[in-house]
Design a protein around this motif. Structure first.
Motif, PDB file in Angstrom:
ATOM      1  N   SER A 200      23.145  46.566  19.133  1.00  0.00           N
ATOM      2  CA  SER A 200      21.963  47.066  18.418  1.00  0.00           C
ATOM      3  C   SER A 200      21.048  45.887  18.093  1.00  0.00           C
ATOM      4  CB  SER A 200      22.386  47.762  17.117  1.00  0.00           C
ATOM      5  OG  SER A 200      22.918  46.821  16.206  1.00  0.00           O
ATOM      6  N   GLU A 202      19.980  44.919  15.213  1.00  0.00           N
ATOM      7  CA  GLU A 202      20.508  44.180  14.063  1.00  0.00           C
ATOM      8  C   GLU A 202      21.688  43.295  14.479  1.00  0.00           C
ATOM      9  OE1 GLU A 202      21.748  45.015   9.390  1.00  0.00           O
ATOM     10  OE2 GLU A 202      21.738  46.665  10.840  1.00  0.00           O
ATOM     11  N   GLN A 203      22.539  43.829  15.355  1.00  0.00           N
ATOM     12  CA  GLN A 203      23.669  43.035  15.851  1.00  0.00           C
ATOM     13  C   GLN A 203      23.179  41.847  16.673  1.00  0.00           C
ATOM     14  OE1 GLN A 203      25.750  46.228  17.860  1.00  0.00           O
ATOM     15  NE2 GLN A 203      27.433  46.190  16.373  1.00  0.00           N
ATOM     16  N   GLN A 205      20.304  40.263  16.430  1.00  0.00           N
ATOM     17  CA  GLN A 205      19.712  39.272  15.534  1.00  0.00           C
ATOM     18  C   GLN A 205      20.797  38.448  14.848  1.00  0.00           C
ATOM     19  OE1 GLN A 205      17.343  41.824  13.018  1.00  0.00           O
ATOM     20  NE2 GLN A 205      15.542  41.691  14.366  1.00  0.00           N
ATOM     21  N   LYS A 245      29.242  40.042   6.581  1.00  0.00           N
ATOM     22  CA  LYS A 245      28.142  40.717   7.274  1.00  0.00           C
ATOM     23  C   LYS A 245      28.569  41.118   8.687  1.00  0.00           C
ATOM     24  CE  LYS A 245      23.760  41.842   8.070  1.00  0.00           C
ATOM     25  NZ  LYS A 245      23.108  43.013   7.448  1.00  0.00           N
ATOM     26  N   LEU A 249      28.700  44.901  10.284  1.00  0.00           N
ATOM     27  CA  LEU A 249      27.965  45.244  11.502  1.00  0.00           C
ATOM     28  C   LEU A 249      28.893  45.735  12.618  1.00  0.00           C
ATOM     29  CD1 LEU A 249      25.346  42.352  11.680  1.00  0.00           C
ATOM     30  CD2 LEU A 249      24.876  44.779  11.300  1.00  0.00           C
TER      31      LEU A 249
END
Length: 355
Positions: A200, A202-203, A205, A245, A249
């Protein structure tokens, strides 16, 4: 493989065109000079790395530079040293500052440059390996053994390797191995890129904040479909915000991260065990070294080896007796001390447990 006889080398070289002969001759000279510069820099204690060119190394050397090493062939001595001795191997060197050139045999070469025999030995070994590569290329040319480099032209290959292929000379085994390593790296990078695209936004990044090696390990774990069942759902922010984090994730942990979490969990459990003890027990355990504290706390909830009655009449340290009285576990060396005292006093007591 052994070096070809001089006549065999000449037979194959006669089959090459002028461009091929020129390329092979110049390439061997360049490789020999490069080998010499590296050996001399190492001997002089000059730090060099793989990114430095031969010119960079030469600029840091105020010394004689190797121009060529000539080999007259087995049982032949067609060359001469400046001292007049006939030679099979002739070392051609040039003084960088003055431009003076000397033609030397092995002994004069060593004496002239004040180099130890070990360095001379390494020079000869390096030159021999380069001559072996030349002969391998010639043998492959004679047998028409060509590596299909055209299938790898999409890779970032060394220019001299491409030039060698384009002038019609075969690649040595070492050169082929280099191409295959470059191709393997390319294919892995392609696979890692595809795995990265599966993440994804977010992953992605998050992963981009990792080092290249850590990112590689994580993406390969993603490919293997690793599930982090190793960890119970808990807040690991006290351990490491980054790791916490990462778990949130749903990304796998690296081996070093797993080890860090294990150590943190163990330290946390030991702290909880320490706080579960009485203040007197805590004070006693804290009198030990950090390493001994960890051992004792790991044994706190295990059955005790001895009771007060077992050791009250034994000749052991008062500290051990107090430790047993406080119902605290013992270190191995303390248990051995008790066993030794028991043996001196006529045997083990019935309540003693075996280790």
């Amino acid at each position: 493989m052994v070096l070809l006889a001089k006549k065999d080398i000449e037979l194959v070289i006669n089959q090459l065109n002028d461009e091929q002969v020129s390329f092979l001759t110049n390439r061997m000279k360049i490789k020999k000079k490069s080998r010499w510069l590296q050996l001399l820099a190492n001997f002089k204690g000059i730090d060099i790395d793989e990114k430095m060119s031969d010119q960079d190394i030469e600029e840091r050397l105020e010394d004689w530079i190797l121009v060529d090493v000539k080999d007259g062939g087995y049982q032949k001595r067609p060359y001469k040293c400046d001292c007049g001795q006939t030679l099979r191997f002739q070392y051609v060197i040039r003084k960088k500052a003055e431009g003076a050139i000397r033609y030397l045999g092995e002994n004069c070469f060593e004496n002239y440059l004040s180099l130890p025999s070990s360095v001379i030995k390494d020079v000869k070994k390096g030159m021999y390996a380069i001559d072996l590569e030349r002969d391998e290329i010639l043998v492959k040319f004679k047998k028409n053994l060509f590596f299909p480099l055209h299938a790898y032209m999409h890779l970032s290959l060394p220019q001299d390797l491409i030039d060698q292929y384009e002038v019609g000379l075969p690649l040595s085994d070492n050169q082929i191995a280099l191409v295959e390593r470059i191709n393997q790296t390319y294919e892995e990078e392609k696979k890692l890129s595809a795995l990265f695209e599966r993440l994804s936004i977010e992953q992605q990044q998050f992963v981009m904040k990792m080092t290249k090696e850590d990112r590689r390990e994580l993406l390969l774990l993603v490919e293997d479909g690793v599930i982090e069942s190793f960890f119970q759902p808990e807040d690991l922010s006290e351990c490491d915000e980054f790791i916490n984090k990462q778990i949130l994730l749903n990304l796998p942990l690296l081996e070093k991260q797993k080890q860090k979490v294990k150590e943190w969990q163990l330290a946390k459990r030991r702290t909880e065990l320490l706080h579960s003890l009485t203040s007197e027990q805590q004070e006693f355990i804290l009198s030990y070294s950090k390493e001994e504290q960890a051992i004792l706390l790991d044994r706190v909830q295990k059955p005790l080896h001895y009771s007060v009655e077992d050791i009250e009449d034994l000749p052991v340290d008062d500290q051990i007796k107090r430790q047993v009285m406080l119902k605290l576990p013992l270190l191995k060396e303390q248990i051995y001390q008790i066993q030794k005292a028991q043996n001196l006093c006529g045997g083990l007591t019935p309540s003693t447990l075996k280790l």
